[in-house]
Design a protein around this motif. Structure first.
Motif, short mmCIF file in Angstrom:
data_model
loop_
_atom_site.label_atom_id
_atom_site.label_comp_id
_atom_site.label_asym_id
_atom_site.label_seq_id
_atom_site.Cartn_x
_atom_site.Cartn_y
_atom_site.Cartn_z
N ALA A 34 41.28 52.73 37.93
CA ALA A 34 40.52 53.51 38.92
C ALA A 34 39.14 52.90 39.12
O ALA A 34 38.65 52.81 40.26
CB ALA A 34 40.41 54.96 38.47
N GLU A 35 38.50 52.50 38.03
CA GLU A 35 37.18 51.85 38.14
C GLU A 35 37.28 50.56 38.93
O GLU A 35 36.43 50.29 39.79
CB GLU A 35 36.62 51.54 36.75
N ALA A 37 39.56 49.75 41.15
CA ALA A 37 39.89 50.06 42.54
C ALA A 37 38.66 50.51 43.31
O ALA A 37 38.44 50.10 44.45
CB ALA A 37 40.98 51.13 42.61
N SER A 38 37.83 51.34 42.69
CA SER A 38 36.64 51.81 43.39
C SER A 38 35.62 50.69 43.56
O SER A 38 34.88 50.67 44.53
CB SER A 38 36.02 53.00 42.67
N ALA A 39 35.61 49.76 42.63
CA ALA A 39 34.67 48.64 42.73
C ALA A 39 35.09 47.67 43.83
O ALA A 39 34.23 47.04 44.46
CB ALA A 39 34.59 47.89 41.40
N SER A 40 36.39 47.56 44.09
CA SER A 40 36.86 46.61 45.09
C SER A 40 37.09 47.25 46.45
O SER A 40 37.42 46.57 47.40
CB SER A 40 38.13 45.93 44.61
N ALA A 41 36.91 48.56 46.54
CA ALA A 41 37.10 49.25 47.81
C ALA A 41 36.01 48.82 48.78
O ALA A 41 34.85 48.67 48.41
CB ALA A 41 37.05 50.76 47.61
N GLN A 43 33.09 48.91 51.25
CA GLN A 43 32.01 49.86 51.44
C GLN A 43 31.85 50.15 52.93
O GLN A 43 31.94 49.24 53.75
CB GLN A 43 30.70 49.30 50.89
#
Length: 51
Positions: A34-35, A37-41, A43
């Motif tokens: 999850a970390e 995925a959110s870092a590579s989402a 912006q």
């Protein structure tokens, strides 16, 4: 998240999934993923101010 942090988290996921001497911790695996995925989402683009 820096490239180094991403590499470290990926290495931990790999270890948790593939090292037979490491106890499987599904919660930790999902947390790391999850970390990552959110870092590579992507912006969202900034909204320009109206004048």
């Amino acid at each position: 998240m820096t490239e180094r942090e991403i590499e470290t988290k990926l290495a931990e996921v790999d270890r948790l999934l593939n090292d037979p001497e490491t106890r499987m911790d599904p919660h930790r695996v999902w947390s790391l993923l999850a970390e990552l995925a959110s870092a590579s989402a992507p912006q969202p683009a900034p909204v320009p101010a109206r004048s």
